[in-house]
Write a protein that holds these residues in place. Structure first.
Motif, PDB file in Angstrom:
ATOM      1  N   SER B 122       0.830  -1.217   0.000  1.00  0.00           N
ATOM      2  CA  SER B 122       0.000   0.000   0.000  1.00  0.00           C
ATOM      3  C   SER B 122       0.863   1.267   0.000  1.00  0.00           C
ATOM      4  CB  SER B 122      -0.988  -0.023   1.165  1.00  0.00           C
ATOM      5  OG  SER B 122      -0.435   0.586   2.302  1.00  0.00           O
ATOM      6  N   ARG B 123       2.045   1.214   0.622  1.00  0.00           N
ATOM      7  CA  ARG B 123       2.942   2.366   0.655  1.00  0.00           C
ATOM      8  C   ARG B 123       3.433   2.727  -0.765  1.00  0.00           C
ATOM      9  NH1 ARG B 123       8.531   2.759   1.935  1.00  0.00           N
ATOM     10  NH2 ARG B 123       8.705   0.499   2.035  1.00  0.00           N
ATOM     11  N   ALA B 124       3.401   1.748  -1.658  1.00  0.00           N
ATOM     12  CA  ALA B 124       3.911   1.976  -3.011  1.00  0.00           C
ATOM     13  C   ALA B 124       2.832   2.530  -3.948  1.00  0.00           C
ATOM     14  CB  ALA B 124       4.466   0.675  -3.576  1.00  0.00           C
ATOM     15  N   GLN B 125       1.597   2.527  -3.515  1.00  0.00           N
ATOM     16  CA  GLN B 125       0.525   2.875  -4.455  1.00  0.00           C
ATOM     17  C   GLN B 125       0.600   4.295  -5.034  1.00  0.00           C
ATOM     18  OE1 GLN B 125      -3.170   1.391  -2.794  1.00  0.00           O
ATOM     19  NE2 GLN B 125      -2.460  -0.720  -3.063  1.00  0.00           N
ATOM     20  N   PRO B 126       1.009   5.290  -4.225  1.00  0.00           N
ATOM     21  CA  PRO B 126       1.138   6.629  -4.855  1.00  0.00           C
ATOM     22  C   PRO B 126       2.219   6.685  -5.935  1.00  0.00           C
ATOM     23  CG  PRO B 126       1.076   6.798  -2.452  1.00  0.00           C
ATOM     24  CD  PRO B 126       1.227   5.342  -2.773  1.00  0.00           C
ATOM     25  N   MET B 127       3.077   5.674  -5.975  1.00  0.00           N
ATOM     26  CA  MET B 127       4.176   5.659  -6.966  1.00  0.00           C
ATOM     27  C   MET B 127       3.826   4.793  -8.168  1.00  0.00           C
ATOM     28  SD  MET B 127       7.052   4.657  -4.150  1.00  0.00           S
ATOM     29  CE  MET B 127       6.912   5.334  -2.473  1.00  0.00           C
ATOM     30  N   ASP B 128       2.640   4.200  -8.168  1.00  0.00           N
ATOM     31  CA  ASP B 128       2.352   3.125  -9.118  1.00  0.00           C
ATOM     32  C   ASP B 128       2.005   3.662 -10.504  1.00  0.00           C
ATOM     33  OD1 ASP B 128       1.630   0.882 -10.481  1.00  0.00           O
ATOM     34  OD2 ASP B 128       0.361   0.070  -8.900  1.00  0.00           O
ATOM     35  N   PRO B 339      19.799   8.740  -0.400  1.00  0.00           N
ATOM     36  CA  PRO B 339      20.886   9.159  -1.303  1.00  0.00           C
ATOM     37  C   PRO B 339      21.590   7.966  -1.964  1.00  0.00           C
ATOM     38  CG  PRO B 339      20.953  10.421   0.743  1.00  0.00           C
ATOM     39  CD  PRO B 339      19.894   9.386   0.939  1.00  0.00           C
ATOM     40  N   GLU B 340      21.855   6.931  -1.204  1.00  0.00           N
ATOM     41  CA  GLU B 340      22.373   5.679  -1.779  1.00  0.00           C
ATOM     42  C   GLU B 340      21.225   4.674  -1.741  1.00  0.00           C
ATOM     43  OE1 GLU B 340      25.708   4.269  -2.791  1.00  0.00           O
ATOM     44  OE2 GLU B 340      25.597   6.392  -3.367  1.00  0.00           O
ATOM     45  N   PRO B 341      21.041   3.855  -2.791  1.00  0.00           N
ATOM     46  CA  PRO B 341      19.945   2.870  -2.753  1.00  0.00           C
ATOM     47  C   PRO B 341      20.017   2.000  -1.500  1.00  0.00           C
ATOM     48  CG  PRO B 341      20.962   2.905  -4.916  1.00  0.00           C
ATOM     49  CD  PRO B 341      21.799   3.795  -4.044  1.00  0.00           C
ATOM     50  N   ASP B 342      18.911   1.926  -0.778  1.00  0.00           N
ATOM     51  CA  ASP B 342      18.828   1.082   0.419  1.00  0.00           C
ATOM     52  C   ASP B 342      18.102  -0.193   0.026  1.00  0.00           C
ATOM     53  OD1 ASP B 342      18.293  -0.216   2.753  1.00  0.00           O
ATOM     54  OD2 ASP B 342      17.126   1.425   3.660  1.00  0.00           O
ATOM     55  N   LEU B 343      18.864  -1.245  -0.221  1.00  0.00           N
ATOM     56  CA  LEU B 343      18.252  -2.465  -0.755  1.00  0.00           C
ATOM     57  C   LEU B 343      17.560  -3.287   0.320  1.00  0.00           C
ATOM     58  CD1 LEU B 343      20.816  -3.400  -3.560  1.00  0.00           C
ATOM     59  CD2 LEU B 343      18.769  -1.991  -3.679  1.00  0.00           C
ATOM     60  N   LYS B 344      17.568  -2.756   1.558  1.00  0.00           N
ATOM     61  CA  LYS B 344      16.745  -3.412   2.600  1.00  0.00           C
ATOM     62  C   LYS B 344      15.328  -2.833   2.591  1.00  0.00           C
ATOM     63  CE  LYS B 344      20.474  -4.785   5.633  1.00  0.00           C
ATOM     64  NZ  LYS B 344      21.534  -3.771   5.281  1.00  0.00           N
ATOM     65  N   ASP B 345      15.175  -1.698   1.936  1.00  0.00           N
ATOM     66  CA  ASP B 345      13.837  -1.103   1.790  1.00  0.00           C
ATOM     67  C   ASP B 345      13.096  -1.836   0.671  1.00  0.00           C
ATOM     68  OD1 ASP B 345      11.805   1.133   2.007  1.00  0.00           O
ATOM     69  OD2 ASP B 345      12.447   1.367  -0.074  1.00  0.00           O
ATOM     70  N   GLU B 346      11.887  -2.280   0.996  1.00  0.00           N
ATOM     71  CA  GLU B 346      11.162  -3.161   0.078  1.00  0.00           C
ATOM     72  C   GLU B 346      10.944  -2.512  -1.294  1.00  0.00           C
ATOM     73  OE1 GLU B 346       7.225  -6.109   0.423  1.00  0.00           O
ATOM     74  OE2 GLU B 346       7.637  -4.616   1.970  1.00  0.00           O
ATOM     75  N   ILE B 347      10.628  -1.212  -1.281  1.00  0.00           N
ATOM     76  CA  ILE B 347      10.368  -0.532  -2.546  1.00  0.00           C
ATOM     77  C   ILE B 347      11.654  -0.338  -3.341  1.00  0.00           C
ATOM     78  CG2 ILE B 347       9.660   1.687  -3.560  1.00  0.00           C
ATOM     79  CD1 ILE B 347       7.494   1.816  -1.380  1.00  0.00           C
ATOM     80  N   GLN B 348      12.674   0.199  -2.686  1.00  0.00           N
ATOM     81  CA  GLN B 348      13.933   0.442  -3.409  1.00  0.00           C
ATOM     82  C   GLN B 348      14.542  -0.860  -3.923  1.00  0.00           C
ATOM     83  OE1 GLN B 348      16.641   3.673  -2.113  1.00  0.00           O
ATOM     84  NE2 GLN B 348      15.311   3.877  -0.322  1.00  0.00           N
ATOM     85  N   ALA B 349      14.455  -1.910  -3.116  1.00  0.00           N
ATOM     86  CA  ALA B 349      14.996  -3.199  -3.566  1.00  0.00           C
ATOM     87  C   ALA B 349      14.262  -3.681  -4.820  1.00  0.00           C
ATOM     88  CB  ALA B 349      14.864  -4.231  -2.455  1.00  0.00           C
ATOM     89  N   ALA B 350      12.969  -3.401  -4.863  1.00  0.00           N
ATOM     90  CA  ALA B 350      12.178  -3.899  -5.999  1.00  0.00           C
ATOM     91  C   ALA B 350      12.455  -3.126  -7.282  1.00  0.00           C
ATOM     92  CB  ALA B 350      10.689  -3.832  -5.660  1.00  0.00           C
ATOM     93  N   VAL B 351      12.628  -1.806  -7.174  1.00  0.00           N
ATOM     94  CA  VAL B 351      12.736  -1.001  -8.401  1.00  0.00           C
ATOM     95  C   VAL B 351      14.175  -0.780  -8.871  1.00  0.00           C
ATOM     96  CG1 VAL B 351      10.567   0.225  -7.938  1.00  0.00           C
ATOM     97  CG2 VAL B 351      12.746   1.249  -7.202  1.00  0.00           C
ATOM     98  N   THR B 352      15.161  -1.011  -7.989  1.00  0.00           N
ATOM     99  CA  THR B 352      16.549  -0.752  -8.393  1.00  0.00           C
ATOM    100  C   THR B 352      17.047  -1.883  -9.295  1.00  0.00           C
ATOM    101  OG1 THR B 352      16.891   0.392  -6.295  1.00  0.00           O
ATOM    102  CG2 THR B 352      18.861  -0.154  -7.574  1.00  0.00           C
ATOM    103  N   VAL B 353      17.406  -1.528 -10.502  1.00  0.00           N
ATOM    104  CA  VAL B 353      17.839  -2.527 -11.486  1.00  0.00           C
ATOM    105  C   VAL B 353      19.360  -2.625 -11.488  1.00  0.00           C
ATOM    106  CG1 VAL B 353      17.714  -3.231 -13.909  1.00  0.00           C
ATOM    107  CG2 VAL B 353      15.834  -1.942 -12.889  1.00  0.00           C
ATOM    108  N   THR B 354      20.012  -1.461 -11.537  1.00  0.00           N
ATOM    109  CA  THR B 354      21.481  -1.460 -11.571  1.00  0.00           C
ATOM    110  C   THR B 354      21.990  -0.450 -10.547  1.00  0.00           C
ATOM    111  OG1 THR B 354      21.729   0.354 -13.156  1.00  0.00           O
ATOM    112  CG2 THR B 354      21.414  -1.849 -14.071  1.00  0.00           C
ATOM    113  N   HIS B 355      23.207  -0.728 -10.008  1.00  0.00           N
ATOM    114  CA  HIS B 355      23.840   0.222  -9.092  1.00  0.00           C
ATOM    115  C   HIS B 355      25.328  -0.082  -9.010  1.00  0.00           C
ATOM    116  CE1 HIS B 355      24.479   3.083  -5.935  1.00  0.00           C
ATOM    117  NE2 HIS B 355      24.883   2.152  -5.067  1.00  0.00           N
ATOM    118  N   ALA B 356      26.125   0.942  -9.048  1.00  0.00           N
ATOM    119  CA  ALA B 356      27.579   0.820  -8.846  1.00  0.00           C
ATOM    120  C   ALA B 356      28.200  -0.267  -9.715  1.00  0.00           C
ATOM    121  CB  ALA B 356      27.869   0.584  -7.358  1.00  0.00           C
ATOM    122  N   GLY B 357      27.788  -0.315 -10.956  1.00  0.00           N
ATOM    123  CA  GLY B 357      28.413  -1.245 -11.888  1.00  0.00           C
ATOM    124  C   GLY B 357      27.809  -2.636 -11.927  1.00  0.00           C
TER     125      GLY B 357
END
Lengths: 373, 373
Positions: B122-128, B339-357
């Protein structure tokens, strides 16, 4: 018992047909029906459907030769094939094209024009093709506007916030305008209507739409159409309208007066003042211009970011609905006709243009005599 | 504080823009915004409006050079101009085009794709953005269908008789399907919906539409998208559907599964069985076909009297509404980023495709490794 013939329409972009299979089924109990092959094809009524409804299918020559009464939407391009004693019924526009009436009279044809129907007479309402076709056009104008507009018509509540509804203005609240208002409201737009006539203002309000207040006097004329404004009234109205129009996302104009040039409600300067992304649908666009300065019927133009749709013949773009309604209007008229035109009957006197070699309609005769050298 | 850059979309027929002036106004309190000149012009947002909202206007090179975070709808055609440490956010479709993800990783770019958002959170819905854009497409599909259909959608009572309402069938009741149902119902059509998933059937019923009963079992899969039917189920469903479809005037198909070929719901034989004058809008039409046999995205064809509109990218045809919603989705996502992708955050982990090579998204990595020779 008279054989009724249905001609394929010959006007460009015309997809309607004068009778539908449904109406043929109701008519043939009394009258044989002869349908030109392909007459209904653009409205998705196939020859087979007419045949199943009890009609005979023939080519154009056979329909001309075998019919007592020929029905059409527009006057056929080969109207001179009609012979003395035959009757033709359609939207013949004798007030715009009295010359055609002259030729039909000379040919000894009885011509009945549905656009001369006394529209305020309640007995005539089932025959009122101008109303039924304007109803289609008004509905379609709102759909076309929604299709062209880049935003939503309705207010929407979404997870990312509320979307405001479109602000729609409808100018002219005759049949077409009221149906455009109703349809835009169905879609959820916030709709405002405007008309110079007091009774039309009341009708706008009765649909639930707002009535645009330009501070101008309401006018009316005896025939239900708007009288022309005085120069002074017109200037004040134009100024107020110009300011109002630019507040709207979508404007639909519907001010038509049969046989006259439609009034220009949106001059070029008003159009230029509208927001980029707005949409204007000019339903009155025709061969003599429209309600918007620069309207060319049948075209869509982008004018300073405003999409101007000069809609022209919208009824023809909904051929199933428009033909079905038109056919029912014809059915009602055919039922009310006497074998010989009875000019003491209010309806027959109004719609009969020519009979037995004469132009019997006074207004048409006046036009023709006025035009004679 | 990171400078957010808005690129002009480069995909063909794409009229949307990633940020609107309204959202720029809300964003620039925290982040400077750099907008490519003309980025909003096809959605009727001018450079002046962005400037008035507090953005700086620059050319494409300046936007690439001066931005920390670049936002877009589709991946830009010149995505290789991104440099190490920059972030790009858009609908990057990495499951369809994992090759792009590989290049972005190699370039040291942080890539976030909105189409990977966990939509049930539900927290992701405004971003959907998939939801907001599908909502636009579903609304527009109903409008496009009404525009193409030759009859009325609503039931009308007229002086010449009652007009029956259009019978509309919507196949697939995700966001787009439900909005198409709601919009066709607003217009007064009699609407029936169908979906293979049980919860979606309940949602159809909750809109007031009828649920088409093909006698098939309801299915569901963990991610909310429909699982593929077994061969036997599929044959029975197709047969029942073929019979049902021909009863309708208008059919809107919306069965899409991101990253997969859309299922063919209407084979050529079903299309051939429909009445001439019917309309089919295939909202799932795309580069890999659509829900209708023979759909070519972005085209309209007349197939045996049936108008087949393979709609493709309908959201792009409503650029104001679609861009406004997309920009709000981006605003919500930007506010949730660290500022840096937090891959423990459910949303950021889901949407981050690439990071730091590296490709950090497991499903994308699997696809790429599976594709490697």
């Amino acid at each position: 018992m008279a054989t009724v013939g249905v001609l394929r329409e010959t006007a460009e972009q015309e997809r309607r047909v004068a009778l539908t299979p449904d109406v043929v089924r109701r008519l043939r109990d009394r009258d044989p029906v002869l349908v030109e092959s392909g007459a209904g094809s653009h409205a998705w009524f196939g020859d087979d459907q007419y045949r199943a409804a009890g009609a005979t299918i023939g080519d154009r020559e056979q329909v001309y030769a075998g019919s007592d009464v020929l029905v059409c939407v527009h006057p056929p391009c080969d109207v001179d094939r009609l012979r003395p004693g035959q009757t033709v019924i359609g939207l013949l526009a004798p007030l715009t094209d009295p010359g055609l009436a002259g030729r039909l009279a000379a040919a000894g044809v009885t011509a009945l024009s549905l656009d001369l129907l006394p529209r305020t007479l309640s007995r005539a309402q089932p025959m009122d093709a101008l109303t039924s076709q304007a109803n289609v056009a008004g509905y379609k104008a709102a759909i076309v506007a929604a299709e062209a507009y880049g935003g939503y018509f309705p207010l929407l509540m979404t997870a990312a916030g509320t979307v405001r509804p479109a602000q729609v203005l409808v100018l002219g609240a005759g049949v077409a305008g009221l149906q455009a208002i109703a349809t835009a409201r169905r879609l959820g737009a916030v709709v405002t209507g405007y008309d110079v006539r007091e009774p039309a203002r009341a009708e706008i309000a009765s649909t639930g739409a707002a009535v645009l207040d330009l501070g101008d006097p309401a006018v009316a004329s005896a025939d239900g159409y708007a009288r022309a404004l005085t120069a002074e009234e017109s200037t004040a109205q134009q100024q107020a309208l110009q300011e109002a129009v630019t507040r709207f996302d979508v404007v639909i104009t519907t001010a038509q007066v049969p046989g006259r040039r439609p009034p220009v409600l949106i001059p070029a300067t008003t159009l230029a003042g509208m927001r980029p992304g707005s949409v204007v649908v000019d339903l009155a666009a025709g061969p003599h211009g429209g309600n918007v300065d620069g309207s060319v019927a049948g075209t869509t133009a982008l004018v300073g970011g405003v999409t101007l749709i000069a809609a022209g013949n919208l009824a023809a773009t909904m051929p199933q609905a428009a033909s079905s309604a038109y056919a029912k209007n014809l059915l009602a008229l055919l039922a009310a006709l006497t074998p010989e035109p009875d000019l003491k009957d209010e309806i027959q006197a109004a719609v009969t243009v020519t009979h037995a070699g004469h132009i019997v309609h006074p207004a048409v005769r006046e036009l023709l005599e006025g035009a004679a050298p």
